[in-house]
Write a protein that holds these residues in place. Structure first.
Motif, PDB file in Angstrom:
ATOM      1  N   VAL A 133      -4.066   0.408   5.665  1.00  0.00           N
ATOM      2  CA  VAL A 133      -4.532  -0.784   6.362  1.00  0.00           C
ATOM      3  C   VAL A 133      -4.190  -0.731   7.846  1.00  0.00           C
ATOM      4  N   ASP A 134      -2.990  -0.269   8.178  1.00  0.00           N
ATOM      5  CA  ASP A 134      -2.558  -0.192   9.572  1.00  0.00           C
ATOM      6  C   ASP A 134      -1.771   1.095   9.774  1.00  0.00           C
ATOM      7  N   ALA A 135      -2.415   2.067  10.411  1.00  0.00           N
ATOM      8  CA  ALA A 135      -1.782   3.363  10.632  1.00  0.00           C
ATOM      9  C   ALA A 135      -0.870   3.363  11.844  1.00  0.00           C
ATOM     10  N   THR A 136      -0.942   2.340  12.688  1.00  0.00           N
ATOM     11  CA  THR A 136      -0.193   2.331  13.946  1.00  0.00           C
ATOM     12  C   THR A 136       1.148   1.617  13.842  1.00  0.00           C
ATOM     13  N   SER A 137       1.342   0.823  12.802  1.00  0.00           N
ATOM     14  CA  SER A 137       2.591   0.096  12.662  1.00  0.00           C
ATOM     15  C   SER A 137       3.685   1.024  12.134  1.00  0.00           C
ATOM     16  N   SER A 138       4.909   0.579  12.251  1.00  0.00           N
ATOM     17  CA  SER A 138       6.034   1.348  11.724  1.00  0.00           C
ATOM     18  C   SER A 138       6.953   0.405  10.936  1.00  0.00           C
ATOM     19  N   PRO A 139       7.007   0.563   9.603  1.00  0.00           N
ATOM     20  CA  PRO A 139       6.279   1.559   8.821  1.00  0.00           C
ATOM     21  C   PRO A 139       4.796   1.209   8.705  1.00  0.00           C
ATOM     22  N   GLN A 140       4.007   2.200   8.313  1.00  0.00           N
ATOM     23  CA  GLN A 140       2.580   1.956   8.147  1.00  0.00           C
ATOM     24  C   GLN A 140       2.337   0.973   7.002  1.00  0.00           C
ATOM     25  N   VAL A 141       1.237   0.243   7.114  1.00  0.00           N
ATOM     26  CA  VAL A 141       0.901  -0.764   6.108  1.00  0.00           C
ATOM     27  C   VAL A 141      -0.213  -0.238   5.211  1.00  0.00           C
ATOM     28  N   TRP A 142       0.063  -0.246   3.912  1.00  0.00           N
ATOM     29  CA  TRP A 142      -0.914   0.178   2.912  1.00  0.00           C
ATOM     30  C   TRP A 142      -1.421  -1.032   2.127  1.00  0.00           C
ATOM     31  N   ALA A 143      -2.501  -0.811   1.387  1.00  0.00           N
ATOM     32  CA  ALA A 143      -3.038  -1.898   0.562  1.00  0.00           C
ATOM     33  C   ALA A 143      -1.997  -2.399  -0.432  1.00  0.00           C
ATOM     34  N   SER A 144      -1.183  -1.494  -0.969  1.00  0.00           N
ATOM     35  CA  SER A 144      -0.139  -1.913  -1.908  1.00  0.00           C
ATOM     36  C   SER A 144       0.863  -2.841  -1.234  1.00  0.00           C
ATOM     37  N   ASP A 145       1.128  -2.633   0.066  1.00  0.00           N
ATOM     38  CA  ASP A 145       2.009  -3.534   0.808  1.00  0.00           C
ATOM     39  C   ASP A 145       1.400  -4.927   0.916  1.00  0.00           C
ATOM     40  N   GLU A 146       0.082  -4.983   1.119  1.00  0.00           N
ATOM     41  CA  GLU A 146      -0.589  -6.280   1.185  1.00  0.00           C
ATOM     42  C   GLU A 146      -0.515  -7.004  -0.156  1.00  0.00           C
ATOM     43  N   MET A 147      -0.655  -6.222  -1.247  1.00  0.00           N
ATOM     44  CA  MET A 147      -0.522  -6.827  -2.574  1.00  0.00           C
ATOM     45  C   MET A 147       0.864  -7.431  -2.751  1.00  0.00           C
ATOM     46  N   ILE A 148       1.897  -6.698  -2.331  1.00  0.00           N
ATOM     47  CA  ILE A 148       3.270  -7.195  -2.454  1.00  0.00           C
ATOM     48  C   ILE A 148       3.461  -8.456  -1.613  1.00  0.00           C
ATOM     49  N   SER A 149       3.002  -8.412  -0.356  1.00  0.00           N
ATOM     50  CA  SER A 149       3.202  -9.551   0.543  1.00  0.00           C
ATOM     51  C   SER A 149       2.395 -10.765   0.106  1.00  0.00           C
ATOM     52  N   ASN A 150       1.347 -10.555  -0.671  1.00  0.00           N
ATOM     53  CA  ASN A 150       0.545 -11.662  -1.198  1.00  0.00           C
ATOM     54  C   ASN A 150       1.067 -12.084  -2.570  1.00  0.00           C
ATOM     55  N   ASN A 151       2.407 -12.162  -2.668  1.00  0.00           N
ATOM     56  CA  ASN A 151       3.043 -12.613  -3.906  1.00  0.00           C
ATOM     57  C   ASN A 151       2.684 -11.728  -5.085  1.00  0.00           C
ATOM     58  N   ASN A 152       2.664 -10.396  -4.843  1.00  0.00           N
ATOM     59  CA  ASN A 152       2.328  -9.418  -5.875  1.00  0.00           C
ATOM     60  C   ASN A 152       0.970  -9.733  -6.528  1.00  0.00           C
ATOM     61  N   THR A 153       0.028 -10.132  -5.710  1.00  0.00           N
ATOM     62  CA  THR A 153      -1.296 -10.510  -6.201  1.00  0.00           C
ATOM     63  C   THR A 153      -2.375  -9.802  -5.398  1.00  0.00           C
ATOM     64  N   TRP A 154      -3.356  -9.250  -6.089  1.00  0.00           N
ATOM     65  CA  TRP A 154      -4.512  -8.640  -5.443  1.00  0.00           C
ATOM     66  C   TRP A 154      -5.741  -9.488  -5.748  1.00  0.00           C
TER      67      TRP A 154
END
Length: 339
Positions: A133-154
């Motif tokens: 999702v974001d290759a420039t951030s540190s650490p990089q953000v993946w779709a799985s990270d978004e799932m986790i941050s969205n209350n473990n919901t996709w």
């Protein structure tokens, strides 16, 4: 005793969850209605396919029939009803941040009956995907990270062009922490029976067999995500169908709306004293909103963030007391210390 023991116990539980390091889709939410997901222990009827993954582990192969709906998977016996164009919330159990990777969703028509379909004959069309999702951030953000941050919901959306009928939804994440080695990518597919309503006309007459979705040398399967630093990532599998989604997820703090997104709200509840042991009970299938007990002693309280339907809770702070407990969405959470 003091809050130290309670905190230590909760910390141990957290460590155990991380050590287990895997997860399943335990619940599905569609238009305010909750459906139980995959449970390898439950004998109750479910739209979620049962599989031999009691360890919450990954599919044993990327190229044999276990990649279709997980190891030795058998069809669900019920259906989740969803209108074409509507969103589905897929609620995962605890997922470790170390298991970074893409999130993918596929649909396969199953004729008149998904409960008896031969999984090896299902032909899947990808309706949704998200990868790096974001290759420039540190650490990089993946779709799985978004799932986790969205209350473990996709959240995925059934394209509005899909014709009414019965389908198998194949939802998946692929953990890439060991994917730099041959056969190191770890796939976690989950299958759910859907009954789609609406006025769409696309019956998905052609697709890809589950055993042919990936090869061991696909760029998105055989990849080192640590070094050299990735600037892009090629999501494995066939292309997303016309009218499919990118898997953009709503922010947990600022719910989004529109295609490919959904809403996520949290509620803060207080724990009350109890003499029960630490544990949880499965949520009620009729649960549609978070609720929690608010009987609190003057000295014991714990803040809880609860999922709006299943009541999965995350303890954010503790204070002293002999025991703490809370219920949310029909699910009970209790922690106690030895006096």
């Amino acid at each position: 005793m003091s809050s130290i023991k309670i905190s230590a116990l909760l910390g141990a539980v957290t460590l155990l969850a991380k050590a287990n390091a895997h997860g399943i889709v335990s619940g599905i939410l569609v238009e305010g209605k909750y459906y139980p997901g995959q449970s390898h222990y439950s004998t109750e009827p479910s739209a979620g396919w049962k599989a031999d993954n009691g360890d919450n582990g990954f599919a044993s192969s990327l190229t044999d029939e276990n990649i279709i709906c997980h190891n030795s998977a058998v069809p669900g016996t019920q259906y989740v009803t969803v209108a074409a164009g509507s969103s589905i919330e897929l609620q995962w159990t605890a997922w470790p941040e170390s298991h970074k990777g893409p999130m993918l969703d596929y649909l396969a028509p199953c004729g008149d009956d998904c409960t008896t379909v031969d999984k090896t004959e299902l032909q899947f069309t990808k309706i949704d995907e998200a990868g790096l999702v974001d290759a420039t951030s540190s650490p990089q953000v993946w779709a799985s990270d978004e799932m986790i941050s969205n209350n473990n919901t996709w959240v995925t959306t059934i394209p509005d062009s899909i014709a009414p009928g019965k389908y198998v939804l194949r939802h998946e994440t692929i953990a890439l922490h060991a994917a730099g080695d041959s056969n190191g990518a770890q796939a976690y597919p989950q299958c759910i029976n859907l009954e789609v309503t609406g006025s769409g006309t696309n019956s998905l007459s052609s697709g890809t067999l589950g055993t042919e979705l990936y090869t061991l040398t696909d760029p998105g399967i055989l990849v080192n995500i640590y070094y050299p630093i990735l600037t892009s990532y090629e999501i494995p599998g066939p292309a997303v169908m016309a009218g499919g989604g990118s898997g953009t997820q709503p922010s947990a703090s600022a719910p989004a709306s529109g295609s490919g997104s959904g809403s996520n709200s949290t509620s803060t509840a207080a724990f009350s004293r109890s003499s029960s042991a630490f544990g949880s009970a499965p949520p009620s299938s009729s649960a549609t909103s978070a609720s929690a007990s608010s009987a609190v002693s003057a000295t014991t309280s714990v803040a809880v963030t609860a999922r709006p339907t299943t009541g999965n809770a995350v303890v954010s702070s503790t204070t002293s007391g002999a025991a703490v407990t809370a219920t949310a969405g029909g699910r009970k959470f209790v922690c106690y210390e030895e006096l």
